[in-house]
Motif scaffolding. Structure first.
Motif, PDB file in Angstrom:
ATOM      1  N   LEU A  73       0.807  -1.215   0.000  1.00  0.00           N
ATOM      2  CA  LEU A  73       0.000   0.000   0.000  1.00  0.00           C
ATOM      3  C   LEU A  73       0.840   1.263   0.000  1.00  0.00           C
ATOM      4  N   ASP A  74       2.151   1.136  -0.097  1.00  0.00           N
ATOM      5  CA  ASP A  74       2.952   2.355  -0.006  1.00  0.00           C
ATOM      6  C   ASP A  74       2.939   3.152  -1.305  1.00  0.00           C
ATOM      7  N   GLN A  76       0.842   4.992  -3.711  1.00  0.00           N
ATOM      8  CA  GLN A  76      -0.490   5.576  -3.544  1.00  0.00           C
ATOM      9  C   GLN A  76      -1.532   5.053  -4.530  1.00  0.00           C
ATOM     10  N   PRO A  79      -3.889   2.202  -2.589  1.00  0.00           N
ATOM     11  CA  PRO A  79      -4.985   2.635  -1.723  1.00  0.00           C
ATOM     12  C   PRO A  79      -6.129   3.254  -2.509  1.00  0.00           C
ATOM     13  N   VAL A  80      -5.793   4.014  -3.509  1.00  0.00           N
ATOM     14  CA  VAL A  80      -6.854   4.624  -4.307  1.00  0.00           C
ATOM     15  C   VAL A  80      -7.682   3.548  -4.983  1.00  0.00           C
ATOM     16  N   GLU A  83      -9.786   1.588  -2.499  1.00  0.00           N
ATOM     17  CA  GLU A  83     -10.968   2.298  -2.032  1.00  0.00           C
ATOM     18  C   GLU A  83     -12.072   2.268  -3.086  1.00  0.00           C
ATOM     19  N   ARG A  87     -15.689   0.312  -2.748  1.00  0.00           N
ATOM     20  CA  ARG A  87     -16.976   0.998  -2.866  1.00  0.00           C
ATOM     21  C   ARG A  87     -17.822   0.403  -3.990  1.00  0.00           C
ATOM     22  N   MET A 100      -3.990  -8.436   2.479  1.00  0.00           N
ATOM     23  CA  MET A 100      -2.724  -7.816   2.117  1.00  0.00           C
ATOM     24  C   MET A 100      -1.726  -8.948   1.933  1.00  0.00           C
ATOM     25  N   PRO A 281      -2.832  10.864  -7.017  1.00  0.00           N
ATOM     26  CA  PRO A 281      -3.171  12.211  -6.546  1.00  0.00           C
ATOM     27  C   PRO A 281      -1.940  13.063  -6.233  1.00  0.00           C
TER      28      PRO A 281
ATOM     29  N   TYR B  72     -10.966   6.524   5.429  1.00  0.00           N
ATOM     30  CA  TYR B  72     -10.484   6.874   4.107  1.00  0.00           C
ATOM     31  C   TYR B  72      -9.075   6.378   3.948  1.00  0.00           C
ATOM     32  N   LEU B  73      -8.587   6.428   2.740  1.00  0.00           N
ATOM     33  CA  LEU B  73      -7.210   5.990   2.531  1.00  0.00           C
ATOM     34  C   LEU B  73      -6.342   7.082   1.938  1.00  0.00           C
ATOM     35  N   ASP B  74      -6.864   8.286   1.774  1.00  0.00           N
ATOM     36  CA  ASP B  74      -6.038   9.293   1.120  1.00  0.00           C
ATOM     37  C   ASP B  74      -5.000   9.887   2.066  1.00  0.00           C
ATOM     38  N   PRO B  79      -3.328   3.807   5.133  1.00  0.00           N
ATOM     39  CA  PRO B  79      -2.782   2.627   4.460  1.00  0.00           C
ATOM     40  C   PRO B  79      -1.656   1.976   5.264  1.00  0.00           C
ATOM     41  N   LEU B  82      -3.231   0.182   8.123  1.00  0.00           N
ATOM     42  CA  LEU B  82      -3.971  -0.948   7.570  1.00  0.00           C
ATOM     43  C   LEU B  82      -3.049  -2.110   7.263  1.00  0.00           C
ATOM     44  N   GLU B  83      -1.964  -1.796   6.625  1.00  0.00           N
ATOM     45  CA  GLU B  83      -1.029  -2.846   6.244  1.00  0.00           C
ATOM     46  C   GLU B  83      -0.447  -3.526   7.476  1.00  0.00           C
ATOM     47  N   SER B  86      -3.133  -5.565   9.300  1.00  0.00           N
ATOM     48  CA  SER B  86      -3.418  -6.752   8.516  1.00  0.00           C
ATOM     49  C   SER B  86      -2.363  -7.823   8.738  1.00  0.00           C
TER      50      SER B  86
END
Lengths: 336, 336
Positions: A73-74, A76, A79-80, A83, A87, A100, A281, B72-74, B79, B82-83, B86
DNA sequence: ATGCTTATTGCATTCGAATGCAAAAAGTCG
DNA sequence: CGACTTTTTGCATTCGAATGCAATAAGCAT
């Protein structure tokens, strides 16, 4: 600690109907009269009853659970994507189990095995490759698998990627057009289809222009590797130094820019142009302002979910989709 | 599409034993002779048998699944957490179901409800508050809940946070010590315990030094809000302009720095010092080089997992833990 | 061998909800 | 009102594995 589990039988007793009646009220499409439905609902409400998803899954053979396997998840981008995938699936009435699982093959097998144990209806892997053996097991179990942002030559697997070859080509063309003639490519991990395809596109465009890359190095999709590689590129004699670098993804591109600016004292794009891949982002934040090839995550996610659901609900065959994304021009690369 | 589900009965048939025998071989601690165990294992291997986790969970009442709810993950802090969460849980032999659930109360209720339907053994919420009603339902179902990085006044809930009050205090003291006298605080979301506590600590230190903050504004943990707020801070007349900003988390601090440098043409820390909160990986990247209060994620994660497992395996009562983290001095704030 | 303890094993039941089948109730039509 | 169709409903069974209980086999000492 008072463990109260309310069962359909208890609801049935309170409502004065049979257990089957209760079950029918909670099963969409089952036949139940207005009157019973109301009494059951009232009783359920009073007791705080909710159907046990395990029991339901056991008998129906459908759990409405989707396994989602993510590497790291490092970067970016993940994670985007995570998410959005989450959803999108939730909206379709599916529940997502996110696992993970680094990039190690064993770990991934382990996780996939566990997902199968839990009888998920389908699996999405994000930026992860899977072994043949596992593919067979999923196929045998009738569980569809969709690979997100990674491809693999196996007809049993669906995959959704961006058009990485064309993206790599476009990046090279953009740099060439700007007049760069000493272009290096810090490649995405060559063990991944994305890394290879982007490099392939880059090569094609360079060849077509009759140009030779100053360097082609695997950055392993790692920040550290990318930084080290960048250092190396600029320690050689002057003529070997690149004046532009196409980097295999944004995550590494940030490291490249940091190294150029803060370790080597160079300016971007004054001394060196940098182009990335993904358009996460962070790429739009003014501290980096990175020119990059966009991966249209949203559309990729939609395609992934569609492909998966189609296969789960019956009439789908594995598909391989490529979704093209534009070059986003910002300030990290000279403009021709 | 060939759906082959292998059951323990089939394995039993092949191995020439009863279904119970098969079950016992796969149940740690059950009695089975060496000989049967071997024959069963061989048969299982041959058929590709794996116990159905749903069926097992149905009868044992333990699914070894842990629900993890993330907002959120932004913000990069999530993240990362979370990692780690997990991985830590997977190591303990639990399977993690991650659900994404914005910050809306309804969404969170919905998700929690679903988790309960799936009979998870425990729930971890990351940076999310939960309603009283839900807490009651979990308590009634005997399902422990641990809140990660958020506090709530409810004895039934465990929580693990950093010492946010002391962190806020330390940030203010650091800025004061460097000689700043026009300090503003772009606060973390005041609807969250972390946001309030950090602001509280900040206030305490300012009071103790006999100083008044130039401004105290809620940045809502949002990049956009933080950027807008920063603009506002510097449009007023000169004496009102801050010469230092303590920001409620790193995520907003990056936005503040971007705005200062690229929109307002100010230098950091030359014109304005910036201190953040969290110490996410990005804070260490030279483009930001952010001075910040570290939240010791790893230790917070360990504490969270420990608390949860203790409660699941019996002898645990809800705990409220605070784990202190250091001020990490980098280059975004003047040094006294 | 005999008697006694201990380890294995199978049988039958259980978890909680869904569903095929047949009986019962409700609805429709002449 | 009777004959016939359509809904509702309950009964009993099913999904796949775990487990209490009783039967059986193995192990051991004398």
């Amino acid at each position: 600690m008072a463990n109260e589990k309310v069962t359909s039988a208890q609801v049935a007793a309170l409502a004065g109907v049979s257990q089957s009646a209760v079950s029918r009220v909670f099963t969409p499409g089952a036949s139940a009269s207005r009157k019973t439905a109301e009494r059951v609902r009232a009783a359920a409400e009073a007791l705080g009853y909710r159907p046990n998803a395990l029991a339901r899954g056991l008998i129906t053979g459908r759990t409405r659970m989707i396994g989602l396997i993510v590497a790291y998840l490092d970067n970016q981008f993940y994670p985007v994507a995570l998410e959005l995938l989450s959803r999108a699936l939730q909206e379709k009435g599916y529940h997502i189990l996110v696992f993970m699982a680094g990039n190690s093959t064993e770990k991934i097998s382990e996780v996939m095995g566990e997902l199968l144990d839990y009888q998920v209806d389908g699996i999405i892997t994000a930026s992860v490759a899977i072994s043949n053996d596992l593919t067979s097991r999923c196929a045998a179990a009738g569980i569809p698998v969709v690979m997100f942002n990674r491809g693999q030559d196996d007809v049993r697997l669906s995959e959704v990627t961006s058009d990485n070859v064309s993206g790599g080509r476009r990046a090279a063309e953009f740099l060439l057009q700007a007049g760069h003639r000493r272009i290096a490519h810090v490649m995405g991990w060559q063990g991944s289809s994305t890394g290879r395809d982007r490099a392939e596109g880059f090569r094609q465009a360079m060849d077509a222009a009759g140009q030779k890359p100053v360097a082609l190095i695997d950055g392993m999709y790692s920040r550290e590797t990318a930084a080290a590689v960048t250092q190396d590129l600029f320690t050689g004699s002057d003529p070997a130094r690149p004046d532009a670098i196409f980097v295999g993804n944004d995550h590494m591109a940030f490291a490249v820019m940091d190294t150029l600016r803060f370790d080597l004292g160079l300016t971007v794009p004054g001394d060196v142009s940098v182009v990335g891949y993904d358009d996460v982002p962070l790429a739009a934040w003014p501290a980096y302002d990175l020119t990059t090839i966009r991966q249209p995550v949203r559309r990729m996610v939609d395609a992934t979910v569609d492909a998966l659901i189609a296969q789960i609900e019956g009439d789908g065959v594995p598909r391989k989709l490529q979704i093209d994304g534009p070059l986003i021009i910002r300030g990290s690369a000279r403009i021709g």
